[in-house]
Design an enzyme around this catalytic site. Structure first.
Site, PDB file in Angstrom:
ATOM      1  N   ASN A  68      -9.968  -0.462   0.385  1.00 13.27           N
ATOM      2  CA  ASN A  68      -8.513  -0.297   0.316  1.00 13.27           C
ATOM      3  C   ASN A  68      -8.017  -0.818  -1.036  1.00 13.27           C
ATOM      4  O   ASN A  68      -8.052  -2.025  -1.284  1.00 13.27           O
ATOM      5  CB  ASN A  68      -7.889  -1.093   1.477  1.00 13.27           C
ATOM      6  CG  ASN A  68      -6.379  -1.012   1.509  1.00 13.27           C
ATOM      7  OD1 ASN A  68      -5.742  -0.577   0.562  1.00 13.27           O
ATOM      8  ND2 ASN A  68      -5.797  -1.454   2.613  1.00 13.27           N
TER       9      ASN A  68
ATOM     10  N   CYS B  22       0.810  -1.226   0.000  1.00 14.40           N
ATOM     11  CA  CYS B  22       0.000   0.000   0.000  1.00 14.40           C
ATOM     12  C   CYS B  22       0.844   1.278   0.000  1.00 14.40           C
ATOM     13  O   CYS B  22       0.310   2.358  -0.216  1.00 14.40           O
ATOM     14  CB  CYS B  22      -0.936   0.009   1.201  1.00 14.40           C
ATOM     15  SG  CYS B  22      -1.999  -1.428   1.255  1.00 14.40           S
TER      16      CYS B  22
ATOM     17  N   HIS C 278      -3.467   7.122   3.007  1.00  8.58           N
ATOM     18  CA  HIS C 278      -3.852   5.842   2.407  1.00  8.58           C
ATOM     19  C   HIS C 278      -5.263   5.494   2.881  1.00  8.58           C
ATOM     20  O   HIS C 278      -5.571   5.565   4.068  1.00  8.58           O
ATOM     21  CB  HIS C 278      -2.850   4.775   2.850  1.00  8.58           C
ATOM     22  CG  HIS C 278      -3.239   3.390   2.484  1.00  8.58           C
ATOM     23  ND1 HIS C 278      -3.778   3.064   1.260  1.00  8.58           N
ATOM     24  CD2 HIS C 278      -3.180   2.219   3.189  1.00  8.58           C
ATOM     25  CE1 HIS C 278      -4.030   1.774   1.224  1.00  8.58           C
ATOM     26  NE2 HIS C 278      -3.678   1.238   2.384  1.00  8.58           N
TER      27      HIS C 278
HETATM   28  N1  ACO Z   1     -18.026  -8.681  10.301  1.00  9.61           N
HETATM   29  C1  ACO Z   1     -18.424  -8.947  11.570  1.00  9.61           C
HETATM   30  N2  ACO Z   1     -17.549  -9.228  12.552  1.00  9.61           N
HETATM   31  C2  ACO Z   1     -16.253  -9.265  12.243  1.00  9.61           C
HETATM   32  C3  ACO Z   1     -15.765  -9.001  10.951  1.00  9.61           C
HETATM   33  C4  ACO Z   1     -16.716  -8.706   9.955  1.00  9.61           C
HETATM   34  N3  ACO Z   1     -16.351  -8.426   8.675  1.00  9.61           N
HETATM   35  N4  ACO Z   1     -14.422  -9.108  10.959  1.00  9.61           N
HETATM   36  C5  ACO Z   1     -14.062  -9.411  12.211  1.00  9.61           C
HETATM   37  N5  ACO Z   1     -15.163  -9.513  12.991  1.00  9.61           N
HETATM   38  C6  ACO Z   1     -15.249  -9.827  14.412  1.00  9.61           C
HETATM   39  C7  ACO Z   1     -14.052 -10.601  14.914  1.00  9.61           C
HETATM   40  O1  ACO Z   1     -14.215 -11.985  14.658  1.00  9.61           O
HETATM   41  C8  ACO Z   1     -14.116 -10.277  16.384  1.00  9.61           C
HETATM   42  O2  ACO Z   1     -15.089 -11.087  16.997  1.00  9.61           O
HETATM   43  P1  ACO Z   1     -14.836 -11.705  18.475  1.00  9.61           P
HETATM   44  O3  ACO Z   1     -14.740 -10.504  19.377  1.00  9.61           O
HETATM   45  O4  ACO Z   1     -16.060 -12.526  18.700  1.00  9.61           O
HETATM   46  O5  ACO Z   1     -13.549 -12.475  18.381  1.00  9.61           O
HETATM   47  C9  ACO Z   1     -14.627  -8.851  16.430  1.00  9.61           C
HETATM   48  O6  ACO Z   1     -15.249  -8.620  15.150  1.00  9.61           O
HETATM   49  C10 ACO Z   1     -13.533  -7.834  16.626  1.00  9.61           C
HETATM   50  O7  ACO Z   1     -12.460  -8.136  15.727  1.00  9.61           O
HETATM   51  P2  ACO Z   1     -11.186  -7.240  15.643  1.00  9.61           P
HETATM   52  O8  ACO Z   1     -10.257  -7.794  14.620  1.00  9.61           O
HETATM   53  O9  ACO Z   1     -10.637  -7.021  17.011  1.00  9.61           O
HETATM   54  O10 ACO Z   1     -11.846  -5.878  15.114  1.00  9.61           O
HETATM   55  P3  ACO Z   1     -11.190  -4.471  14.947  1.00  9.61           P
HETATM   56  O11 ACO Z   1     -11.978  -3.476  15.654  1.00  9.61           O
HETATM   57  O12 ACO Z   1      -9.707  -4.508  15.188  1.00  9.61           O
HETATM   58  O13 ACO Z   1     -11.408  -4.189  13.387  1.00  9.61           O
HETATM   59  C11 ACO Z   1     -10.154  -4.266  11.310  1.00  9.61           C
HETATM   60  C12 ACO Z   1     -10.855  -5.074  12.412  1.00  9.61           C
HETATM   61  C13 ACO Z   1     -11.203  -3.425  10.619  1.00  9.61           C
HETATM   62  C14 ACO Z   1      -9.537  -5.249  10.322  1.00  9.61           C
HETATM   63  C15 ACO Z   1      -9.075  -3.387  11.957  1.00  9.61           C
HETATM   64  O14 ACO Z   1      -8.256  -4.125  12.817  1.00  9.61           O
HETATM   65  C16 ACO Z   1      -8.209  -2.713  10.919  1.00  9.61           C
HETATM   66  O15 ACO Z   1      -8.647  -1.869  10.183  1.00  9.61           O
HETATM   67  N6  ACO Z   1      -6.912  -3.055  10.872  1.00  9.61           N
HETATM   68  C17 ACO Z   1      -6.004  -2.494   9.872  1.00  9.61           C
HETATM   69  C18 ACO Z   1      -6.191  -3.193   8.599  1.00  9.61           C
HETATM   70  C19 ACO Z   1      -5.611  -2.446   7.434  1.00  9.61           C
HETATM   71  O16 ACO Z   1      -5.933  -1.309   7.206  1.00  9.61           O
HETATM   72  N7  ACO Z   1      -4.760  -3.093   6.655  1.00  9.61           N
HETATM   73  C20 ACO Z   1      -4.234  -2.427   5.490  1.00  9.61           C
HETATM   74  C21 ACO Z   1      -2.947  -2.919   5.085  1.00  9.61           C
HETATM   75  S1  ACO Z   1      -3.158  -4.100   3.840  1.00  9.61           S
HETATM   76  C22 ACO Z   1      -1.887  -4.047   2.708  1.00  9.61           C
HETATM   77  O17 ACO Z   1      -0.895  -3.428   2.865  1.00  9.61           O
HETATM   78  C23 ACO Z   1      -2.072  -4.914   1.451  1.00  9.61           C
END
Ligand code: ACO
Length: 330
Positions: free
Chosen positions: A285, A114, A255
């Site tokens: 993204n 990214c 980004h």
């Molecule tokens: N729908 C519903 N629930 C979900 C989903 C979904 N799509 N995805 C995860 N959950 C659940 C999980 O299973 C978890 O459930 P649990 O509490 O029962 O275990 C709960 O939601 C919380 O999960 P977290 O992973 O802790 O959620 P978080 O608030 O951290 O959000 C996210 C997840 C959106 C992925 C966040 O961590 C994030 O944005 N991280 C950065 C990702 C990113 O931007 N990456 C880009 C780089 S990629 C590249 O370079 C190619």
């Protein structure tokens, strides 16, 4: 930085097919509310079966050549930023050059995920430092939906496909914007946070079936933490070394990974939300294509005017991260 690195055009291409959050609820256990609240994403575009990074890139490149009003025969280099190339070899850049450049040119891909747009700006300015008469076709082309595990709700809701290209030259005539300064960083100790693994020299023997490692995997929480910290740090370093404060920046274009990351970065940099551009809701993204897609859209909305300073910042798999300052002229 005294090297002249001028962006003459932006050409964008986004595949027609759209996947809404509602569509995703039929594939995985998720909801529009969860995706919007946690990411700000409402829809993303997905490439067709016959498309790949090079076909998206070719459409964007054609648009950027047309917008710059240049003869393709004058292009000296083709540089592509992508983490989803069609093949390990040939490079996407070679494929695009083969389609669009009538004469042989130097062509290669950059793998900075990214952060590819920012790495690309740095590399283009280095090319221009050595060969000031170069005319570079720089393309950010991503086909991430091909490498998503559509059963993994924690990743498949986040990404989309797009390509954006610019013609880059040392000559400021007709330039849309100039690169003022750029910083690129990486920390390979964090290599396991985001991976798109199989299909490389490491994993498979001839005849092996593709495994789960072939698809994007991410440790979301840790990625989030590093993303915010590194983007804020690198922006502060870049501003400091240019004797600038955040109030000198007209628009921050981060980004477009996740609305919450964008808001956290904006808040820690103490920039008003009205000066932070976002379009993650409509595209998700799109990795390397995300910042130039946002710049092209901000410009088409009349948000970037002559004399304005734009700060862009990104992070991605590697981990990689970086920031750049762009002076807009039109
Ligand atoms: N729908 C519903 N629930 C979900 C989903 C979904 N799509 N995805 C995860 N959950 C659940 C999980 O299973 C978890 O459930 P649990 O509490 O029962 O275990 C709960 O939601 C919380 O999960 P977290 O992973 O802790 O959620 P978080 O608030 O951290 O959000 C996210 C997840 C959106 C992925 C966040 O961590 C994030 O944005 N991280 C950065 C990702 C990113 O931007 N990456 C880009 C780089 S990629 C590249 O370079 C190619």
């Amino acid at each position: 930085m005294s090297i002249s690195c001028q962006l003459l055009s932006f050409g964008t291409y986004v595949p027609e097919s759209v996947i809404t959050n509602e569509d995703l609820t039929a594939m995985v256990d998720t909801s529009d509310q969860w995706i919007v609240e946690r990411t700000g994403i409402r829809k993303r575009h997905r490439l067709g079966n016959a498309q790949n990074a090079s076909t998206l890139g070719i459409e964007a490149a054609k648009a950027s050549i047309k917008a710059a009003g240049i003869d393709p025969a004058s292009i000296t280099h083709v540089v592509t930023a992508t983490c989803t190339p069609d093949h390990l070899s040939p490079s996407v850049a070679c494929i695009i050059a083969g389609q669009l450049c009538p004469e042989p040119v130097m062509a290669f891909d950059i793998g900075a995920a990214c952060t590819g747009f920012i790495y690309g700006l740095s590399i283009c300015s280095s090319i221009l430092a050595g060969e000031p008469d170069s005319r570079i076709l720089f393309i950010c082309a991503e086909a991430l939906t091909r490498r998503l595990n559509w059963k993994d709700r924690s990743t498949c809701v986040l990404f989309g496909d797009a390509a954006v290209a610019s013609v880059i030259s040392g000559n400021p005539d007709g330039a849309i914007c100039s690169l003022r300064d750029v910083i690129c960083m990486s920390d390979g100790r964090q290599k396991d946070l985001i991976t798109v693994g199989g299909g490389t020299s490491c994993q498979y023997q001839y005849g092996d079936p593709v495994g789960a490692d072939f698809f994007l995997a991410m440790q979301g929480r840790d990625t989030y933490r590093h993303a915010v910290r590194q983007m804020v740090n690198v922006c502060e370093t870049l501003l400091r070394r240019n004797n600038l404060g955040i109030n000198d920046v007209n628009l921050l274009v981060p980004h477009q990974a996740n609305m919450r990351i964008i808001e956290a970065v904006g808040s820690r940099l103490q920039i008003d939300g009205s000066r932070v551009f976002t379009n993650v809701a409509n595209y998700g993204n799109t990795s390397a294509a995300s910042i130039p897609l946002a710049l092209a859209e901000a410009r088409s909305q009349g948000l970037l005017r002559n004399g304005e300073l734009v700060l862009v910042t990104a992070f991605g798999a590697g981990l990689t991260w970086g920031a750049a300052l762009l002076d807009f002229h039109k």
